[in-house]
Design a protein around this motif. Structure first.
Motif, mmCIF file in Angstrom:
data_model
loop_
_atom_site.group_PDB
_atom_site.id
_atom_site.type_symbol
_atom_site.label_atom_id
_atom_site.label_comp_id
_atom_site.label_asym_id
_atom_site.label_seq_id
_atom_site.Cartn_x
_atom_site.Cartn_y
_atom_site.Cartn_z
ATOM 1 N N GLU A 127 39.986 52.204 28.688
ATOM 2 C CA GLU A 127 41.230 51.995 29.428
ATOM 3 C C GLU A 127 41.319 50.537 29.884
ATOM 4 O O GLU A 127 40.361 49.991 30.437
ATOM 5 C CB GLU A 127 41.302 52.919 30.643
ATOM 6 N N THR A 128 42.485 49.915 29.664
ATOM 7 C CA THR A 128 42.662 48.511 30.026
ATOM 8 C C THR A 128 42.826 48.372 31.536
ATOM 9 O O THR A 128 43.762 48.925 32.127
ATOM 10 C CB THR A 128 43.883 47.917 29.313
ATOM 11 N N LEU A 129 41.911 47.620 32.142
ATOM 12 C CA LEU A 129 41.986 47.349 33.577
ATOM 13 C C LEU A 129 42.846 46.127 33.850
ATOM 14 O O LEU A 129 43.610 46.088 34.824
ATOM 15 C CB LEU A 129 40.575 47.150 34.139
ATOM 16 N N VAL A 130 42.732 45.107 33.023
ATOM 17 C CA VAL A 130 43.550 43.900 33.139
ATOM 18 C C VAL A 130 43.694 43.329 31.738
ATOM 19 O O VAL A 130 42.787 43.439 30.916
ATOM 20 C CB VAL A 130 42.912 42.883 34.112
ATOM 21 N N ASP A 131 44.857 42.716 31.453
ATOM 22 C CA ASP A 131 45.114 42.224 30.103
ATOM 23 C C ASP A 131 45.191 40.699 30.090
ATOM 24 O O ASP A 131 45.097 40.042 31.144
ATOM 25 C CB ASP A 131 46.394 42.837 29.537
ATOM 26 N N LEU A 132 45.417 40.155 28.881
ATOM 27 C CA LEU A 132 45.350 38.714 28.687
ATOM 28 C C LEU A 132 46.451 37.946 29.408
ATOM 29 O O LEU A 132 46.334 36.733 29.589
ATOM 30 C CB LEU A 132 45.422 38.400 27.182
ATOM 31 N N ASP A 133 47.520 38.622 29.815
ATOM 32 C CA ASP A 133 48.612 37.921 30.492
ATOM 33 C C ASP A 133 48.322 37.631 31.952
ATOM 34 O O ASP A 133 49.087 36.925 32.615
ATOM 35 C CB ASP A 133 49.912 38.727 30.373
ATOM 36 N N GLN A 134 47.207 38.141 32.486
ATOM 37 C CA GLN A 134 46.870 37.940 33.898
ATOM 38 C C GLN A 134 45.720 36.945 34.019
ATOM 39 O O GLN A 134 44.590 37.238 33.626
ATOM 40 C CB GLN A 134 46.452 39.263 34.529
ATOM 41 N N PRO A 135 45.960 35.719 34.531
ATOM 42 C CA PRO A 135 44.842 34.780 34.721
ATOM 43 C C PRO A 135 43.865 35.296 35.776
ATOM 44 O O PRO A 135 44.267 35.864 36.792
ATOM 45 C CB PRO A 135 45.534 33.484 35.175
ATOM 46 N N LEU A 136 42.583 35.070 35.517
ATOM 47 C CA LEU A 136 41.539 35.627 36.376
ATOM 48 C C LEU A 136 40.654 34.534 36.948
ATOM 49 O O LEU A 136 40.428 33.495 36.318
ATOM 50 C CB LEU A 136 40.656 36.597 35.568
ATOM 51 N N GLU A 137 40.140 34.814 38.149
ATOM 52 C CA GLU A 137 39.112 33.957 38.715
ATOM 53 C C GLU A 137 37.729 34.381 38.257
ATOM 54 O O GLU A 137 36.884 33.544 37.939
ATOM 55 C CB GLU A 137 39.186 33.981 40.250
ATOM 56 N N ALA A 138 37.461 35.682 38.229
ATOM 57 C CA ALA A 138 36.112 36.142 37.904
ATOM 58 C C ALA A 138 36.126 37.627 37.575
ATOM 59 O O ALA A 138 37.003 38.379 38.016
ATOM 60 C CB ALA A 138 35.157 35.887 39.071
ATOM 61 N N VAL A 139 35.121 38.011 36.793
ATOM 62 C CA VAL A 139 34.841 39.411 36.499
ATOM 63 C C VAL A 139 33.364 39.629 36.764
ATOM 64 O O VAL A 139 32.527 38.803 36.377
ATOM 65 C CB VAL A 139 35.141 39.761 35.029
ATOM 66 N N SER A 140 33.014 40.720 37.448
ATOM 67 C CA SER A 140 31.608 41.050 37.659
ATOM 68 C C SER A 140 31.380 42.508 37.278
ATOM 69 O O SER A 140 32.232 43.367 37.522
ATOM 70 C CB SER A 140 31.172 40.798 39.105
ATOM 71 N N VAL A 141 30.223 42.749 36.651
ATOM 72 C CA VAL A 141 29.830 44.098 36.249
ATOM 73 C C VAL A 141 28.405 44.315 36.721
ATOM 74 O O VAL A 141 27.517 43.504 36.445
ATOM 75 C CB VAL A 141 29.908 44.277 34.718
ATOM 76 N N THR A 142 28.181 45.421 37.441
ATOM 77 C CA THR A 142 26.867 45.704 38.009
ATOM 78 C C THR A 142 26.433 47.105 37.616
ATOM 79 O O THR A 142 27.171 48.069 37.871
ATOM 80 C CB THR A 142 26.906 45.603 39.549
ATOM 81 N N PRO A 143 25.248 47.246 36.999
ATOM 82 C CA PRO A 143 24.769 48.608 36.704
ATOM 83 C C PRO A 143 24.431 49.339 37.983
ATOM 84 O O PRO A 143 24.059 48.725 38.994
ATOM 85 C CB PRO A 143 23.512 48.357 35.847
ATOM 86 N N GLY A 144 24.545 50.661 37.962
ATOM 87 C CA GLY A 144 24.250 51.453 39.146
ATOM 88 C C GLY A 144 22.764 51.649 39.335
ATOM 89 O O GLY A 144 21.929 51.080 38.630
ATOM 90 N N SER A 145 22.415 52.470 40.301
ATOM 91 C CA SER A 145 21.009 52.730 40.623
ATOM 92 C C SER A 145 20.609 54.135 40.203
ATOM 93 O O SER A 145 19.881 54.818 40.905
ATOM 94 C CB SER A 145 20.770 52.541 42.125
#
Length: 281
Positions: free
Chosen positions: A198-216
């Motif tokens: 599922e698309t959370l954000v697409d190329l038309d939206q400029p971004l500052e940052a993306v972070s991905v963290t695995p769970g515990s």
């Protein structure tokens, strides 16, 4: 797999001391060796480079590996075990010594050398999730896009002889008028971020940052996307999922202690309870 208490008296330890740890903090390394040797049967290895490090790990036999080093040594160990398909059956310990320690501390490893060594002897195994990408890279702590710019030292700072030559040239040749140039400022990232398809954000939206963290241990990664603020502050977007795909034009990313890329597409998948790490009980 449930958490399993480790026994200081029954364990045999393979203590692999990274050369960077020996160079940066020899006193802490000595203390760690003394604490571990007093509490368990230990075999100490002092590899001089990555190849010797890999050979020592491959010859561990039934001994539990204990890595004395910083985040880069920890990640080198996890990558080696993962690519040899031995990570699931291995219980790993780490004593953080060196200049880069954020990942180990974020995972719950004590910061002090003595406390971390005691955790090796008295702690319990905890199974942690990790991310594996489509190039077989791994992430234990956090993934960040775009990667922060690396600090590059001027060439003359690394080579004193070059600075001397440049000074001599400047005394013989009249200086040219300096041209005014604007400092290079990286533009906003434009990325498509998909979580479980599922698309959370697409190329038309400029971004500052993306972070991905695995769970515990839950089998899901936490995703945070920060849109570029224009005028009013833009609210971050959050999602959780088992797979995260990022698509964009030649982006770099920081995975734990290293920077990778540029790539145009990368998919990370959660491997649930993939890493067994000994932490304080």
């Amino acid at each position: 797999m449930a958490e399993v208490a480790t026994s200081a008296t029954s364990d045999q330890l393979l203590v692999v001391i990274d050369p960077v740890a020996r160079q940066t903090d020899g006193e802490s390394v000595r203390i760690v060796k003394d604490v571990l040797s007093a509490g368990a049967a230990t075999k100490v290895c002092l590899p001089d480079g990555p190849e010797e490090f890999a050979r020592a790990l491959a010859r561990r036999g039934s001994r539990r590996p204990v890595v004395v080093g910083d985040d880069r040594a920890l990640m080198r160990t996890v990558v080696l075990l993962h690519r040899q398909r031995e990570l699931a059956g291995c219980v790993l310990s780490v004593v953080p010594v060196g200049p880069v320690l954020g990942v180990a501390h974020a995972l719950g490893v004590p910061s002090g050398a003595v406390a971390a060594a005691r955790a090796v002897l008295e702690g319990a195994e905890r199974r942690l999730d990790m991310l594996v990408d489509d190039s077989d890279g791994v992430v234990l702590g956090a993934l960040r896009i775009p990667a922060p710019a690396a600090r590059v030292e001027p060439l003359e700072a690394a080579r004193p002889w070059l600075r001397t030559c440049q000074s001599l040239v400047r005394t013989l040749v009249p200086p040219r008028p300096a041209r005014e140039t604007a400092p290079a400022v990286p533009g906003p990232a434009r990325l498509r971020v998909e979580v479980d398809g599922e698309t959370l954000v697409d190329l038309d939206q400029p971004l500052e940052a993306v972070s991905v963290t695995p769970g515990s241990g839950g089998g899901l990664a936490a995703v945070e996307v920060r849109p570029l603020s224009v005028g009013a502050e833009a609210s971050p977007l959050f999602a959780t999922g088992r797979t995260v795909t990022v698509t964009g034009a030649d982006f770099r990313y920081r995975a734990d202690a290293g920077v990778a890329g540029p790539v145009r597409r990368r998919t990370w998948t959660v491997r649930e309870r993939a890493v067994g790490l000994v932490l304080p009980s």
